[in-house]
Design an enzyme around this catalytic site. Structure first.
Site, PDB file in Angstrom:
ATOM      1  N   THR A 104       0.963  -0.952  -0.140  1.00  0.00           N
ATOM      2  CA  THR A 104       0.134  -0.154   0.072  1.00  0.00           C
ATOM      3  C   THR A 104       1.417   1.147  -0.115  1.00  0.00           C
ATOM      4  O   THR A 104       1.961   1.270   0.071  1.00  0.00           O
ATOM      5  CB  THR A 104      -1.039  -0.090   1.198  1.00  0.00           C
ATOM      6  OG1 THR A 104      -0.390   0.027   2.291  1.00  0.00           O
ATOM      7  CG2 THR A 104      -1.987  -0.639   1.802  1.00  0.00           C
ATOM      8  N   THR A 106       1.803   4.111   1.593  1.00  0.00           N
ATOM      9  CA  THR A 106       2.187   5.067   2.467  1.00  0.00           C
ATOM     10  C   THR A 106       2.496   4.014   3.002  1.00  0.00           C
ATOM     11  O   THR A 106       4.072   4.478   3.321  1.00  0.00           O
ATOM     12  CB  THR A 106       0.852   5.682   3.575  1.00  0.00           C
ATOM     13  OG1 THR A 106       0.125   7.113   2.961  1.00  0.00           O
ATOM     14  CG2 THR A 106       1.686   6.172   4.522  1.00  0.00           C
ATOM     15  N   CYS A 107       1.987   3.294   2.866  1.00  0.00           N
ATOM     16  CA  CYS A 107       4.056   1.945   3.751  1.00  0.00           C
ATOM     17  C   CYS A 107       4.658   1.928   2.848  1.00  0.00           C
ATOM     18  O   CYS A 107       5.760   1.180   3.557  1.00  0.00           O
ATOM     19  CB  CYS A 107       3.235   0.454   3.604  1.00  0.00           C
ATOM     20  SG  CYS A 107       1.241   0.874   4.731  1.00  0.00           S
ATOM     21  N   SER A 108       4.908   1.880   1.451  1.00  0.00           N
ATOM     22  CA  SER A 108       5.715   1.062   0.777  1.00  0.00           C
ATOM     23  C   SER A 108       6.763   2.609   0.145  1.00  0.00           C
ATOM     24  O   SER A 108       8.590   2.508   0.244  1.00  0.00           O
ATOM     25  CB  SER A 108       5.221   0.735  -0.771  1.00  0.00           C
ATOM     26  OG  SER A 108       4.764  -0.572  -0.541  1.00  0.00           O
ATOM     27  N   LEU A 112       7.669   1.905   6.278  1.00  0.00           N
ATOM     28  CA  LEU A 112       8.643   1.002   6.246  1.00  0.00           C
ATOM     29  C   LEU A 112      10.143   1.595   5.649  1.00  0.00           C
ATOM     30  O   LEU A 112      10.972   1.249   6.516  1.00  0.00           O
ATOM     31  CB  LEU A 112       8.661  -0.090   5.313  1.00  0.00           C
ATOM     32  CG  LEU A 112       9.459  -2.049   4.440  1.00  0.00           C
ATOM     33  CD1 LEU A 112      10.508  -2.129   6.776  1.00  0.00           C
ATOM     34  CD2 LEU A 112       9.353  -2.573   4.136  1.00  0.00           C
TER      35      LEU A 112
END
Length: 223
Positions: A104, A106-108, A112
Site C-alpha cells: 500500500t 504510505t507503507c511502501s 517501512l
C-alpha cells in the site's frame, strides 16, 4: 538473531516503482468489538486538516504492559521460519511497527523505508530488534521486501501476522471490509518501543494515518 548495524536504503529502481503518483488510500475504519483485555491508553492520533482537536485512540495494550506473546512468520534464505514475540523482545530493546498492508502507498513510500533508512541510528542507540508487522501472509511480505529492494542485512525484519494473532492480542485490529480494495481486517498503524518485553513507548495512529509512528519519532523517544 543477527544484529547488524548496517544502514540500508532502498534502491532507486524500487523507489521508482513506488512513485508518489501511486493512488492514496483512506483508512477510516470501524473497530471490531472485542472483549476487555486490559486498560486502554489514550495516545496521540492523526489530526484532521479541518480541525486541531486531537482524537483519542484506544488500544488494549498500554505503556507499562508486557507484550502478549504471538507467533509470526517470515522467510530467510528461502526457508519459511517462525519467531515469537518473546524471542524478539526478551532481554532486548525492541522496536515493533505495524502497517495496514504490504504494497500500500504510505507503507511502501514512507513507513517501512523510514525504518530501513534509520536502522543504523536506532541500533546505535541500543535497539537490538527492528521488525515490521503486517496482516499479510509470509509470501506477500517476502515479495514486498524484494520489490522494495531491502537487503537481508538491512536490519529490519518483515514479519507476517496473517492470522491476526498479535494484532488482536494488542487490540489494534481495524475492519476495512467495507472498502472496495478488499483489505478486510488489518492492523492499525503503530510503532512501539519495548524493553525486555515491556512497552515503554506506544505511538498508535488513527486508522492508517501516518503522523506519530515514524522512525524519527522513535529516535526522539530514545533521546
Amino acid at each position: 538473531m543477527a544484529t547488524t548495524t548496517t544502514t540500508a536504503s532502498l534502491s532507486p529502481a524500487a523507489c521508482r516503482r513506488f512513485a508518489l503518483s501511486s493512488p492514496s488510500l483512506s483508512f477510516s475504519s470501524r473497530r471490531l468489538p472485542t472483549s476487555p483485555a486490559g486498560p486502554g491508553l489514550r495516545l496521540r492520533a492523526a489530526t484532521s486538516s479541518s480541525t486541531t482537536r486531537r482524537r483519542a485512540v484506544v488500544a488494549a495494550i498500554a505503556v507499562g504492559n508486557k507484550l502478549p506473546d504471538a507467533t509470526l512468520s517470515y522467510f530467510e534464505d528461502g526457508d519459511l521460519k517462525t519467531v515469537t514475540v518473546a524471542d524478539l523482545t526478551a532481554g532486548k530493546k525492541a522496536v515493533l511497527f505495524a502497517v495496514p498492508g504490504a504494497f500500500t502507498p504510505t507503507c511502501s513510500q514512507k513507513h517501512l523505508p523510514g525504518f530501513v533508512e534509520k536502522a543504523g541510528e536506532l541500533r546505535a542507540r541500543g535497539v537490538d530488534t527492528i521488525a515490521c508487522v503486517s496482516v499479510n501472509d509470509a509470501f506477500v511480505m517476502k515479495a514486498w521486501k524484494e520489490a522494495l529492494g531491502i537487503a537481508d542485512d538491512a536490519g529490519v525484519m518483515l514479519l507476517s501476522d496473517g492470522n491476526l494473532e498479535l494484532t488482536r492480542a494488542l487490540g489494534v485490529e481495524m475492519d476495512l471490509s467495507d472498502k472496495p480494495v478488499g483489505l478486510g481486517v488489518r492492523s492499525r498503524r503503530y510503532a512501539l518501543l519495548a524493553e525486555d518485553g515491556v512497552v515503554k513507548v506506544l505511538n498508535l495512529e488513527d486508522g492508517g494515518a501516518f503522523t506519530t509512528s515514524s522512525a524519527e519519532e522513535i529516535l526522539k523517544a530514545l533521546g
